[in-house]
Scaffold this motif. Structure first.
Motif, PDB file in Angstrom:
ATOM      1  N   ALA A   1       0.950  -1.283   0.039  1.00 43.73           N
ATOM      2  CA  ALA A   1       0.072   0.224   0.135  1.00 43.73           C
ATOM      3  C   ALA A   1       0.797   1.019   0.138  1.00 43.73           C
ATOM      4  O   ALA A   1       0.519   1.977   0.763  1.00 43.73           O
ATOM      5  N   TRP A   2       1.707   1.415  -0.666  1.00 46.28           N
ATOM      6  CA  TRP A   2       2.550   2.678  -0.839  1.00 46.28           C
ATOM      7  C   TRP A   2       1.878   3.092  -1.858  1.00 46.28           C
ATOM      8  O   TRP A   2       2.353   2.957  -2.879  1.00 46.28           O
ATOM      9  N   PRO A   3       2.243   4.126  -2.295  1.00 43.00           N
ATOM     10  CA  PRO A   3       1.695   5.530  -2.668  1.00 43.00           C
ATOM     11  C   PRO A   3       2.526   6.180  -3.669  1.00 43.00           C
ATOM     12  O   PRO A   3       2.820   7.223  -3.749  1.00 43.00           O
ATOM     13  N   GLY A   4       3.183   5.230  -5.094  1.00 43.78           N
ATOM     14  CA  GLY A   4       3.770   5.346  -5.730  1.00 43.78           C
ATOM     15  C   GLY A   4       3.567   5.089  -7.048  1.00 43.78           C
ATOM     16  O   GLY A   4       2.301   5.463  -7.442  1.00 43.78           O
ATOM     17  N   MET A   5       4.186   5.353  -7.868  1.00 43.13           N
ATOM     18  CA  MET A   5       3.783   5.529  -9.003  1.00 43.13           C
ATOM     19  C   MET A   5       2.959   4.488  -9.837  1.00 43.13           C
ATOM     20  O   MET A   5       2.431   4.770 -10.472  1.00 43.13           O
ATOM     21  N   GLY A   6       3.889   3.336  -9.091  1.00 43.16           N
ATOM     22  CA  GLY A   6       2.992   1.660  -9.450  1.00 43.16           C
ATOM     23  C   GLY A   6       1.904   1.490  -9.380  1.00 43.16           C
ATOM     24  O   GLY A   6       0.847   1.394 -10.612  1.00 43.16           O
ATOM     25  N   LYS A   7       1.686   2.308  -8.376  1.00 45.48           N
ATOM     26  CA  LYS A   7       0.521   2.500  -8.357  1.00 45.48           C
ATOM     27  C   LYS A   7      -1.358   3.263  -8.149  1.00 45.48           C
ATOM     28  O   LYS A   7      -2.487   3.615  -8.782  1.00 45.48           O
ATOM     29  N   LEU A   8      -0.475   4.078  -8.371  1.00 42.78           N
ATOM     30  CA  LEU A   8      -1.429   5.664  -8.769  1.00 42.78           C
ATOM     31  C   LEU A   8      -1.996   4.670 -10.802  1.00 42.78           C
ATOM     32  O   LEU A   8      -2.980   5.508 -10.530  1.00 42.78           O
ATOM     33  N   LEU A   9      -0.516   4.485 -11.441  1.00 41.09           N
ATOM     34  CA  LEU A   9      -0.872   3.910 -12.410  1.00 41.09           C
ATOM     35  C   LEU A   9      -2.216   2.759 -12.411  1.00 41.09           C
ATOM     36  O   LEU A   9      -3.155   3.147 -13.098  1.00 41.09           O
ATOM     37  N   TYR A  10      -1.948   2.128 -11.686  1.00 41.64           N
ATOM     38  CA  TYR A  10      -2.932   1.496 -11.567  1.00 41.64           C
ATOM     39  C   TYR A  10      -4.686   1.908 -11.282  1.00 41.64           C
ATOM     40  O   TYR A  10      -5.334   1.942 -12.159  1.00 41.64           O
ATOM     41  N   ASP A  11      -4.106   2.300 -10.426  1.00 44.22           N
ATOM     42  CA  ASP A  11      -5.594   3.096  -9.968  1.00 44.22           C
ATOM     43  C   ASP A  11      -6.175   3.845 -10.808  1.00 44.22           C
ATOM     44  O   ASP A  11      -7.581   3.916 -10.967  1.00 44.22           O
ATOM     45  N   ALA A  12      -5.324   4.532 -11.269  1.00 43.33           N
ATOM     46  CA  ALA A  12      -5.516   5.670 -12.421  1.00 43.33           C
ATOM     47  C   ALA A  12      -6.558   5.156 -13.957  1.00 43.33           C
ATOM     48  O   ALA A  12      -7.337   5.617 -14.475  1.00 43.33           O
ATOM     49  N   ILE A  13      -5.709   4.113 -14.272  1.00 46.67           N
ATOM     50  CA  ILE A  13      -6.125   3.753 -15.069  1.00 46.67           C
ATOM     51  C   ILE A  13      -7.717   2.676 -14.574  1.00 46.67           C
ATOM     52  O   ILE A  13      -9.188   2.580 -16.062  1.00 46.67           O
ATOM     53  N   LEU A  14      -8.173   2.107 -13.978  1.00 47.17           N
ATOM     54  CA  LEU A  14      -9.046   1.595 -13.732  1.00 47.17           C
ATOM     55  C   LEU A  14     -10.207   2.239 -13.382  1.00 47.17           C
ATOM     56  O   LEU A  14     -11.542   1.911 -13.262  1.00 47.17           O
ATOM     57  N   GLY A  15     -10.030   3.637 -12.615  1.00 43.45           N
ATOM     58  CA  GLY A  15     -11.113   4.314 -12.440  1.00 43.45           C
ATOM     59  C   GLY A  15     -11.375   5.656 -14.034  1.00 43.45           C
ATOM     60  O   GLY A  15     -11.236   6.665 -13.695  1.00 43.45           O
ATOM     61  N   ASN A  16     -10.744   5.235 -14.535  1.00 44.56           N
ATOM     62  CA  ASN A  16     -10.739   6.182 -15.688  1.00 44.56           C
ATOM     63  C   ASN A  16     -10.481   7.297 -15.865  1.00 44.56           C
ATOM     64  O   ASN A  16     -11.009   8.371 -16.144  1.00 44.56           O
ATOM     65  N   ASP A  17      -9.217   7.974 -14.622  1.00 44.06           N
ATOM     66  CA  ASP A  17      -9.080   8.684 -15.059  1.00 44.06           C
ATOM     67  C   ASP A  17      -7.468   8.976 -15.862  1.00 44.06           C
ATOM     68  O   ASP A  17      -6.595   8.656 -15.429  1.00 44.06           O
ATOM     69  N   TYR A  18      -8.159   9.504 -16.970  1.00 44.56           N
ATOM     70  CA  TYR A  18      -7.554   9.569 -18.186  1.00 44.56           C
ATOM     71  C   TYR A  18      -5.663  10.644 -18.260  1.00 44.56           C
ATOM     72  O   TYR A  18      -4.942  10.389 -18.475  1.00 44.56           O
ATOM     73  N   ASN A  19      -5.826  11.716 -17.781  1.00 45.58           N
ATOM     74  CA  ASN A  19      -5.425  12.554 -17.763  1.00 45.58           C
ATOM     75  C   ASN A  19      -4.238  12.125 -16.713  1.00 45.58           C
ATOM     76  O   ASN A  19      -2.853  12.188 -17.516  1.00 45.58           O
ATOM     77  N   VAL A  20      -4.246  12.213 -15.600  1.00 49.88           N
ATOM     78  CA  VAL A  20      -3.329  11.081 -15.225  1.00 49.88           C
ATOM     79  C   VAL A  20      -2.174   9.760 -15.606  1.00 49.88           C
ATOM     80  O   VAL A  20      -1.417   9.380 -15.833  1.00 49.88           O
ATOM     81  N   ALA A  21      -3.143   8.976 -15.711  1.00 50.82           N
ATOM     82  CA  ALA A  21      -3.133   7.702 -16.772  1.00 50.82           C
ATOM     83  C   ALA A  21      -1.908   7.867 -17.999  1.00 50.82           C
ATOM     84  O   ALA A  21      -0.864   7.638 -17.649  1.00 50.82           O
ATOM     85  N   LEU A  22      -2.121   8.741 -18.451  1.00 51.83           N
ATOM     86  CA  LEU A  22      -1.523   9.383 -20.220  1.00 51.83           C
ATOM     87  C   LEU A  22      -0.209  10.333 -19.352  1.00 51.83           C
ATOM     88  O   LEU A  22       1.328  10.122 -19.533  1.00 51.83           O
ATOM     89  N   LEU A  23      -0.265  11.248 -18.533  1.00 49.61           N
ATOM     90  CA  LEU A  23       1.069  11.604 -17.557  1.00 49.61           C
ATOM     91  C   LEU A  23       1.666  10.444 -17.309  1.00 49.61           C
ATOM     92  O   LEU A  23       3.226  10.758 -17.765  1.00 49.61           O
ATOM     93  N   ALA A  24       1.593   9.184 -17.103  1.00 51.60           N
ATOM     94  CA  ALA A  24       2.670   8.698 -16.485  1.00 51.60           C
ATOM     95  C   ALA A  24       2.989   7.866 -17.111  1.00 51.60           C
ATOM     96  O   ALA A  24       4.321   8.009 -16.924  1.00 51.60           O
ATOM     97  N   LEU A  25       2.373   7.459 -18.291  1.00 52.86           N
ATOM     98  CA  LEU A  25       2.726   6.536 -18.800  1.00 52.86           C
ATOM     99  C   LEU A  25       4.122   7.251 -19.696  1.00 52.86           C
ATOM    100  O   LEU A  25       4.705   6.910 -20.326  1.00 52.86           O
ATOM    101  N   LEU A  26       3.705   8.533 -20.189  1.00 55.77           N
ATOM    102  CA  LEU A  26       4.147   9.758 -21.287  1.00 55.77           C
ATOM    103  C   LEU A  26       5.548   9.380 -20.352  1.00 55.77           C
ATOM    104  O   LEU A  26       6.709   9.864 -20.387  1.00 55.77           O
TER     105      LEU A  26
END
Length: 314
Positions: free
Chosen positions: A263-288
């Motif tokens: 449960a460490w709030p890092g980039m991996g967990k953020l990207l996972y949560d953003a994709i599952l939650g359809n948070d386009y902007n965060v997911a795209l920025l993290a992937l880029l």
């Protein structure tokens, strides 16, 4: 050298464009856009409200048109707003990036240092007792699932012994709290990460130690430590640099499984949560960001390899 850098920059630009479009299209094709999720969470919204919201956010336009509008805004430094975290996407990303760097930077450095040292030690006497032990440890580290090792460490140190917290961010911003909460995920990642360095270093060092110049150095009376560190290691460093470049590229993409288990709030967990939650902007920025750092690390590895082996310049 300049030609290589120029060519790689062009390749990087094309790769980022293609990757950003592919990521945008895949996320856009996921079932349930943000408006559907908003309707599900607030039944008072009507179908007319949903259509107005889609028009307001541009979700009623074709995919390519939406991507071009997002790309123009991204080039201008506007990365949008995070629906899940109710904050600008870059601010959400910055907080997660700090947490990932705090976890992965010391872990990567420790994995490289310990793994390279073990690989050199194993290559001194191949097929000896020390080599067999190091090989067994490396094979176990490569084969072991990260979530399984993480759970074992939690059971031992958090449940049975009660020495360390099982996971989560530190409740107070003190050095001791950070060290306690980072101990178990860092131990997990270091144990798994050093295996690749040890195996790669061992193989490269055994090959380098069989070269004619090594026999010449030994015939001239060079001590074993000088033969290993001054003659063999620089020539064996090229494949190790490649592994290190790929490893350092994960600093901004996070360790998804380990961060999720602890449960460490890092980039991996953020990207996972953003994709599952359809948070386009965060997911795209993290992937880029992950793609840019990976491409930069690859270019840095090529330049270091050219410096180590001038023959590659031809």
């Amino acid at each position: 050298m300049l030609r290589l850098v120029g060519a790689r920059l062009v390749q990087a630009a094309v790769t980022v464009v293609l990757l950003s479009f592919a990521a945008y299209a895949l996320i856009g094709l996921m079932p349930g856009d943000p408006i559907d999720l908003a309707i599900a969470s607030d039944p008072r919204l009507s179908a007319a409200d949903a259509e107005r919201l889609r028009a307001l956010h541009g979700l009623d336009r074709p995919l390519l048109e939406r991507y071009l509008a997002w790309a123009v805004s991204a080039l201008a430094g506007e990365f949008g707003f995070s629906r899940l975290f109710a904050a600008p996407a870059q601010e959400v990303l910055a907080a997660a990036l700090v947490n990932s760097l705090a976890l992965l930077l010391p872990t990567t450095l420790a994995s490289a240092a310990i793994g390279i040292a073990l690989g050199i030690l194993a290559a001194r006497r191949p097929r000896g007792a020390v080599d067999a032990i190091i090989n067994a440890v490396a094979f176990a580290g490569i084969a072991m699932p990260s979530f399984w090792l993480a759970i074992l460490l939690i059971i031992l140190f958090a449940v049975v012994l009660g020495w360390l917290p099982a996971g989560g961010p530190p409740p107070e911003p003190t050095l001791s709290a950070w060290l306690r909460h980072l101990a178990l995920p860092s131990l997990t990642l270091t144990t798994l990460g050093l295996a690749a360095y040890a195996r790669q270093t061992r193989a490269a060092m055994i090959e380098a130690l069989g070269e004619p110049w090594i026999r010449t150095a030994r015939a001239k009376g060079a001590p074993p430590s000088r033969v290993l560190l001054r003659h063999a290691l620089p020539n064996a460093a090229i494949p190790i640099v490649t592994v290190a470049a790929l490893d350092f590229a994960t600093l901004v993409s996070g360790a998804l499984v380990v961060e999720t288990v602890f449960a460490w709030p890092g980039m991996g967990k953020l990207l996972y949560d953003a994709i599952l939650g359809n948070d386009y902007n965060v997911a795209l920025l993290a992937l880029l960001l992950a793609a840019l750092v990976t491409l930069a690390a690859s270019l840095a590895a090529d330049l270091i390899q050219l410096a180590l082996d001038p023959r590659l310049r031809r």
